[in-house]
Design a protein around this motif. Structure first.
Motif, PDB file in Angstrom:
ATOM      1  N   ALA A   1     -70.775   9.991 -87.111  1.00 17.66           N
ATOM      2  CA  ALA A   1     -72.204  10.202 -86.926  1.00 17.66           C
ATOM      3  C   ALA A   1     -72.655   9.703 -85.551  1.00 17.66           C
ATOM      4  O   ALA A   1     -73.680  10.103 -85.059  1.00 17.66           O
ATOM      5  N   CYS A   2     -71.860   8.829 -84.957  1.00 17.53           N
ATOM      6  CA  CYS A   2     -72.197   8.273 -83.638  1.00 17.53           C
ATOM      7  C   CYS A   2     -71.543   9.052 -82.510  1.00 17.53           C
ATOM      8  O   CYS A   2     -71.679   8.686 -81.353  1.00 17.53           O
ATOM      9  N   GLY A   3     -70.792  10.094 -82.848  1.00 12.63           N
ATOM     10  CA  GLY A   3     -70.148  10.877 -81.806  1.00 12.63           C
ATOM     11  C   GLY A   3     -68.851  10.290 -81.323  1.00 12.63           C
ATOM     12  O   GLY A   3     -68.445  10.529 -80.191  1.00 12.63           O
ATOM     13  N   VAL A   4     -68.200   9.518 -82.167  1.00  4.96           N
ATOM     14  CA  VAL A   4     -66.949   8.880 -81.784  1.00  4.96           C
ATOM     15  C   VAL A   4     -65.791   9.554 -82.519  1.00  4.96           C
ATOM     16  O   VAL A   4     -65.802   9.637 -83.741  1.00  4.96           O
ATOM     17  N   GLY A  21     -58.231  17.513 -84.243  1.00  4.21           N
ATOM     18  CA  GLY A  21     -58.351  18.079 -82.914  1.00  4.21           C
ATOM     19  C   GLY A  21     -59.770  18.402 -82.500  1.00  4.21           C
ATOM     20  O   GLY A  21     -60.029  18.720 -81.345  1.00  4.21           O
ATOM     21  N   LYS A  22     -60.723  18.345 -83.448  1.00  9.84           N
ATOM     22  CA  LYS A  22     -62.115  18.650 -83.112  1.00  9.84           C
ATOM     23  C   LYS A  22     -63.016  17.423 -83.260  1.00  9.84           C
ATOM     24  O   LYS A  22     -63.870  17.180 -82.423  1.00  9.84           O
ATOM     25  N   THR A  23     -62.853  16.674 -84.352  1.00  7.11           N
ATOM     26  CA  THR A  23     -63.668  15.466 -84.540  1.00  7.11           C
ATOM     27  C   THR A  23     -62.812  14.209 -84.565  1.00  7.11           C
ATOM     28  O   THR A  23     -63.308  13.116 -84.775  1.00  7.11           O
ATOM     29  N   GLY A  24     -61.534  14.383 -84.368  1.00  7.79           N
ATOM     30  CA  GLY A  24     -60.605  13.266 -84.372  1.00  7.79           C
ATOM     31  C   GLY A  24     -59.191  13.766 -84.585  1.00  7.79           C
ATOM     32  O   GLY A  24     -58.905  14.950 -84.392  1.00  7.79           O
ATOM     33  N   TYR A  25     -58.332  12.862 -85.012  1.00 10.25           N
ATOM     34  CA  TYR A  25     -56.927  13.217 -85.198  1.00 10.25           C
ATOM     35  C   TYR A  25     -56.421  12.678 -86.528  1.00 10.25           C
ATOM     36  O   TYR A  25     -56.744  11.564 -86.928  1.00 10.25           O
ATOM     37  N   LEU A  26     -55.614  13.481 -87.194  1.00 10.91           N
ATOM     38  CA  LEU A  26     -54.961  13.082 -88.427  1.00 10.91           C
ATOM     39  C   LEU A  26     -53.499  12.812 -88.133  1.00 10.91           C
ATOM     40  O   LEU A  26     -52.838  13.628 -87.473  1.00 10.91           O
ATOM     41  N   LEU A  50     -67.744  14.794 -77.690  1.00  9.37           N
ATOM     42  CA  LEU A  50     -68.519  13.926 -78.557  1.00  9.37           C
ATOM     43  C   LEU A  50     -69.600  14.695 -79.300  1.00  9.37           C
ATOM     44  O   LEU A  50     -69.898  14.404 -80.456  1.00  9.37           O
ATOM     45  N   LYS A  51     -70.147  15.720 -78.678  1.00  6.03           N
ATOM     46  CA  LYS A  51     -71.180  16.517 -79.342  1.00  6.03           C
ATOM     47  C   LYS A  51     -70.620  17.220 -80.576  1.00  6.03           C
ATOM     48  O   LYS A  51     -71.329  17.409 -81.559  1.00  6.03           O
ATOM     49  N   ASP A  52     -69.343  17.591 -80.554  1.00  6.49           N
ATOM     50  CA  ASP A  52     -68.728  18.216 -81.726  1.00  6.49           C
ATOM     51  C   ASP A  52     -68.656  17.237 -82.893  1.00  6.49           C
ATOM     52  O   ASP A  52     -68.867  17.615 -84.048  1.00  6.49           O
ATOM     53  N   CYS A  53     -68.369  15.983 -82.594  1.00  7.08           N
ATOM     54  CA  CYS A  53     -68.324  14.951 -83.635  1.00  7.08           C
ATOM     55  C   CYS A  53     -69.701  14.774 -84.270  1.00  7.08           C
ATOM     56  O   CYS A  53     -69.833  14.695 -85.494  1.00  7.08           O
ATOM     57  N   ILE A  54     -70.716  14.718 -83.428  1.00  7.50           N
ATOM     58  CA  ILE A  54     -72.078  14.527 -83.930  1.00  7.50           C
ATOM     59  C   ILE A  54     -72.520  15.731 -84.743  1.00  7.50           C
ATOM     60  O   ILE A  54     -73.085  15.583 -85.833  1.00  7.50           O
ATOM     61  N   GLN A  55     -72.263  16.940 -84.254  1.00  7.04           N
ATOM     62  CA  GLN A  55     -72.651  18.153 -84.977  1.00  7.04           C
ATOM     63  C   GLN A  55     -71.979  18.222 -86.341  1.00  7.04           C
ATOM     64  O   GLN A  55     -72.611  18.561 -87.342  1.00  7.04           O
ATOM     65  N   TRP A  56     -70.696  17.893 -86.411  1.00 11.39           N
ATOM     66  CA  TRP A  56     -69.985  17.921 -87.683  1.00 11.39           C
ATOM     67  C   TRP A  56     -70.580  16.898 -88.640  1.00 11.39           C
ATOM     68  O   TRP A  56     -70.806  17.184 -89.814  1.00 11.39           O
TER      69      TRP A  56
END
Length: 78
Positions: A1-4, A21-26, A50-56
């Motif tokens: 939610a913080c874009g991290v 690959g879009k909001t982080g890594y598994l 970071l905007k992709d993380c926030i949008q998700w």
């Protein structure tokens, strides 16, 4: 939610919360090379926007999802 961007374990609940690959890594937590590579990507390569993380996070907010599911079940009852 913080874009991290996040790093989470495969075969866990993290798979529902992270788009690899879009909001982080598994990664497999027992494969240390993969964990280190993911950490390097987040800290040094900055491949994830970071905007992709926030949008998700905004789209998949727990409150929003709960409301959607509640509306769905109510529609089945009416």
């Amino acid at each position: 939610a913080c874009g991290v961007p996040c790093i989470g374990s495969l075969n866990s609940g993290a798979e529902d919360a992270i788009v690899n690959g879009k909001t982080g890594y598994l990664v497999y937590p027992d494969k240390l090379d993969n964990v280190a590579e993911a950490i390097n990507k987040v800290l040094n390569e900055k491949r994830i926007e970071l905007k992709d993380c926030i949008q998700w996070a905004e789209k998949n907010d727990v409150k929003k999802k709960t409301e959607e599911i509640t509306k769905f079940y109510i529609s089945l009852l009416t």
